[in-house]
Motif scaffolding. Sequence first.
Motif, mmCIF file in Angstrom:
data_model
loop_
_atom_site.group_PDB
_atom_site.id
_atom_site.type_symbol
_atom_site.label_atom_id
_atom_site.label_comp_id
_atom_site.label_asym_id
_atom_site.label_seq_id
_atom_site.Cartn_x
_atom_site.Cartn_y
_atom_site.Cartn_z
ATOM 1 N N THR A 157 0.584 3.154 -3.717
ATOM 2 C CA THR A 157 -0.612 2.689 -3.771
ATOM 3 C C THR A 157 -0.647 1.422 -2.788
ATOM 4 O OG1 THR A 157 -1.013 3.273 -5.999
ATOM 5 C CG2 THR A 157 -2.150 1.416 -5.480
ATOM 6 N N THR A 158 0.189 0.411 -2.806
ATOM 7 C CA THR A 158 0.248 -0.800 -2.085
ATOM 8 C C THR A 158 0.087 -0.266 -0.374
ATOM 9 O OG1 THR A 158 1.360 -2.162 -3.496
ATOM 10 C CG2 THR A 158 1.409 -2.903 -1.175
ATOM 11 N N LEU A 159 0.872 0.955 -0.160
ATOM 12 C CA LEU A 159 0.798 0.969 1.295
ATOM 13 C C LEU A 159 -0.458 1.671 1.695
ATOM 14 C CD1 LEU A 159 4.333 2.659 1.406
ATOM 15 C CD2 LEU A 159 3.524 0.824 2.741
ATOM 16 N N ALA A 160 -0.894 2.478 0.824
ATOM 17 C CA ALA A 160 -2.327 3.132 0.990
ATOM 18 C C ALA A 160 -3.523 2.241 0.966
ATOM 19 C CB ALA A 160 -2.751 4.161 0.004
ATOM 20 N N THR A 161 -3.405 1.071 0.220
ATOM 21 C CA THR A 161 -4.317 0.149 0.249
ATOM 22 C C THR A 161 -4.468 -0.640 1.375
ATOM 23 O OG1 THR A 161 -4.279 -0.045 -2.455
ATOM 24 C CG2 THR A 161 -4.925 -1.944 -1.214
ATOM 25 N N PHE A 162 -3.064 -0.933 2.088
ATOM 26 C CA PHE A 162 -2.850 -1.766 3.143
ATOM 27 C C PHE A 162 -3.473 -0.799 4.476
ATOM 28 C CE2 PHE A 162 -0.348 -1.498 7.128
ATOM 29 C CZ PHE A 162 -0.106 -2.676 7.472
ATOM 30 N N THR A 163 -3.654 0.288 4.455
ATOM 31 C CA THR A 163 -4.073 1.343 5.379
ATOM 32 C C THR A 163 -5.551 1.367 5.416
ATOM 33 O OG1 THR A 163 -2.171 2.484 5.301
ATOM 34 C CG2 THR A 163 -3.781 3.265 6.790
ATOM 35 N N LYS A 164 -6.350 0.334 6.091
ATOM 36 C CA LYS A 164 -7.763 0.167 6.311
ATOM 37 C C LYS A 164 -8.369 1.466 7.135
ATOM 38 C CE LYS A 164 -7.926 -4.008 7.578
ATOM 39 N NZ LYS A 164 -8.440 -5.276 8.322
ATOM 40 N N TYR A 165 -7.213 1.995 8.020
ATOM 41 C CA TYR A 165 -7.933 3.019 8.991
ATOM 42 C C TYR A 165 -6.955 4.342 8.794
ATOM 43 C CZ TYR A 165 -9.852 -0.871 10.840
ATOM 44 O OH TYR A 165 -10.605 -2.395 11.108
ATOM 45 N N ILE A 203 -3.979 4.534 -8.601
ATOM 46 C CA ILE A 203 -2.979 3.532 -9.079
ATOM 47 C C ILE A 203 -1.542 3.930 -9.485
ATOM 48 C CG2 ILE A 203 -2.658 1.330 -10.379
ATOM 49 C CD1 ILE A 203 -5.120 1.136 -8.333
ATOM 50 N N SER A 204 -0.667 4.339 -8.574
ATOM 51 C CA SER A 204 0.466 4.922 -8.843
ATOM 52 C C SER A 204 1.736 3.987 -8.570
ATOM 53 C CB SER A 204 0.799 6.136 -8.062
ATOM 54 O OG SER A 204 2.177 6.497 -8.231
ATOM 55 N N LYS A 205 2.535 3.858 -9.528
ATOM 56 C CA LYS A 205 3.880 2.842 -9.459
ATOM 57 C C LYS A 205 4.912 3.672 -8.835
ATOM 58 C CE LYS A 205 2.168 0.166 -13.079
ATOM 59 N NZ LYS A 205 2.305 -0.276 -14.711
ATOM 60 N N LYS A 206 4.693 4.926 -8.338
ATOM 61 C CA LYS A 206 5.773 5.477 -7.400
ATOM 62 C C LYS A 206 5.957 4.927 -6.177
ATOM 63 C CE LYS A 206 7.020 10.199 -5.860
ATOM 64 N NZ LYS A 206 6.491 11.531 -5.527
ATOM 65 N N ARG A 207 7.271 4.764 -5.700
ATOM 66 C CA ARG A 207 7.569 4.186 -4.481
ATOM 67 C C ARG A 207 8.632 4.892 -3.741
ATOM 68 N NH1 ARG A 207 8.429 -1.150 -4.662
ATOM 69 N NH2 ARG A 207 7.461 -1.335 -6.657
ATOM 70 N N GLU A 263 -5.236 -5.025 -15.643
ATOM 71 C CA GLU A 263 -6.194 -5.671 -14.745
ATOM 72 C C GLU A 263 -5.477 -6.413 -13.715
ATOM 73 O OE1 GLU A 263 -8.456 -9.881 -15.499
ATOM 74 O OE2 GLU A 263 -8.710 -8.232 -16.960
ATOM 75 N N ALA A 264 -4.040 -6.930 -14.151
ATOM 76 C CA ALA A 264 -3.302 -7.731 -13.105
ATOM 77 C C ALA A 264 -3.020 -6.649 -11.940
ATOM 78 C CB ALA A 264 -2.267 -8.344 -13.631
ATOM 79 N N ASP A 265 -2.779 -5.284 -12.456
ATOM 80 C CA ASP A 265 -2.149 -4.560 -11.220
ATOM 81 C C ASP A 265 -3.271 -4.384 -10.187
ATOM 82 O OD1 ASP A 265 0.000 -3.976 -12.651
ATOM 83 O OD2 ASP A 265 -1.060 -2.128 -13.929
ATOM 84 N N PHE A 266 -4.526 -4.387 -10.574
ATOM 85 C CA PHE A 266 -5.531 -4.296 -9.217
ATOM 86 C C PHE A 266 -5.361 -5.611 -8.393
ATOM 87 C CE2 PHE A 266 -6.909 -1.344 -12.255
ATOM 88 C CZ PHE A 266 -7.750 -0.446 -11.590
ATOM 89 N N GLY A 267 -5.269 -6.656 -8.928
ATOM 90 C CA GLY A 267 -5.057 -7.969 -8.229
ATOM 91 C C GLY A 267 -3.712 -7.976 -7.492
ATOM 92 N N ASP A 268 -2.616 -7.486 -8.106
ATOM 93 C CA ASP A 268 -1.380 -7.506 -7.463
ATOM 94 C C ASP A 268 -1.143 -6.538 -6.171
ATOM 95 O OD1 ASP A 268 -0.451 -9.543 -8.958
ATOM 96 O OD2 ASP A 268 0.584 -8.192 -10.333
ATOM 97 N N VAL A 269 -1.786 -5.400 -6.118
ATOM 98 C CA VAL A 269 -2.072 -4.414 -5.354
ATOM 99 C C VAL A 269 -2.762 -4.945 -3.969
ATOM 100 C CG1 VAL A 269 -2.978 -2.343 -4.478
ATOM 101 C CG2 VAL A 269 -1.729 -2.368 -6.710
ATOM 102 N N VAL A 270 -3.889 -5.469 -4.415
ATOM 103 C CA VAL A 270 -4.865 -5.891 -3.263
ATOM 104 C C VAL A 270 -4.108 -7.299 -2.790
ATOM 105 C CG1 VAL A 270 -7.134 -6.976 -2.574
ATOM 106 C CG2 VAL A 270 -6.978 -5.034 -4.418
#
Length: 462
Positions: free
Chosen positions: A195-203, A10-14, A105-112
């Motif tokens: 983190t959002t980009l990695a979470t997006f990447t299902k494969y 969970i990194s906020k680096k962009r 807690e909200a960070d997990f929800g916002d990322v997903v």
Amino acid sequence: MASTTWDKLISKKRFEATDKKYTSDESVRGEFQRDYDRIVFSSAFRRLQNKTQVMPMPESDFVHTRLTHSLEASVVGRSLGRIVGKSILERHQELAEEKNINIQEADFGDVVAAACLAHDIGNPPFGHSGEDAISAYFQSDEAQPYLQGLTAAEKADLCNYEGNAAGFRVLTYTYPAHCQLPDGVSHSGLSLTYTTLATFTKYPKESLPKIADTKSTSEKKYGFFQTEKAWFNTIAQELGLLKKGKDGEVFYHRHPLAFLVEAADDICYRIIDFEDGLKLGLVPQEQGMHLLRQILNDDPNRKSSLTFYDWKEEIGYLRARIINKLIEETTAIFLQHEEAILAGNYDKPLINEVSSKPVLDEIKDLSVRLIYQNRPVLEIEAAGFEVLGGLLDAGIKAVFKPESRHHRKLAALIPPQYLQLPESATAYERIIHITDFVASLTDQAALGLYRKIKGIELPRMY
């Protein structure tokens, strides 16, 4: 095998394309909510309103498009992420206590939610058949002269075209005609967090090696083209994703939250596509309603105080309860397997372990037979092969054979950002840009442009 850890995941680096770094007050809007907002305001997301979900070019206003499906998946994803995030923070109290991390807690929800919102953003016109149509064109004899000199991986990107990889490119690539990037910088896109980009990447792998008959859900497809290979590698190393494959291969275990993105998508398309099929009359009413009630497995003596105007209203009630039940079950399954997921020892869809899987499988089979293989759907998808193949052929000839007056006319119809590449650009990069253009079109725009360049329909003169 070593495990990855939440403090790195969970990194906020962009990735910022400019030297100017934007700062925000996280008490008002967190970094991952900024990701969500940027996706909402992107033109690629807006175009999803006219891309196929269940029925190509639906005339009914209650049938879902890719846009409404993505919005609903993001709502489910936010719930999944927040429920998981609450438990993760309780289990790993150092995450909340460490000031340098500051994970909420909200960070997990916002990322997903952000990753769910974007999960179909790279899909070409005409749904998954659009991917097949693009692949078929590059496998055809007409395309072979343009593929000479490409590497095996570059050919695999084109001949096995993948909307997930196209989506990663949409989120991370800036076209030269749109923005002058600093020296040495080739990517930016929406400047989302790692983190959002990695979470997006299902494969999280490149197109090669192609793994046949794999039981691992994250290996069934690929998640980025060769143009974004180095960029994803940077993200994976920054977040500490666990490596897979041989040396030199960009091939990783999933970011754990990608399992929640997959679950949100599975929940929505299994239930809501089926709801659309019922409302369109493609699925017999009694059979469909019986299956939906089976998922809930209510006590036969249970009495409801609710009354419904008609069966369509009852479907909405059942759908809401079913989605809530599946959210509860999939989050429990994720938390049960958290340790194995972090260690890279769990790699299957969460929905495969829910109690109602046999019924969901029956719904899926029925949907394939009665909805996705409905004759009008098949007819339009077949036409999509001609449309997308024709547009790709015209665009690539415009790039590689500019001496033809006809091809120069075709080039004038393509937005400049897809054509204005440096002289050093490879044949693969030029082909990818034309493929980007065709894949970006909505169903109606692709059909309209094809009809015009083929002389089937002339544009209106004002």
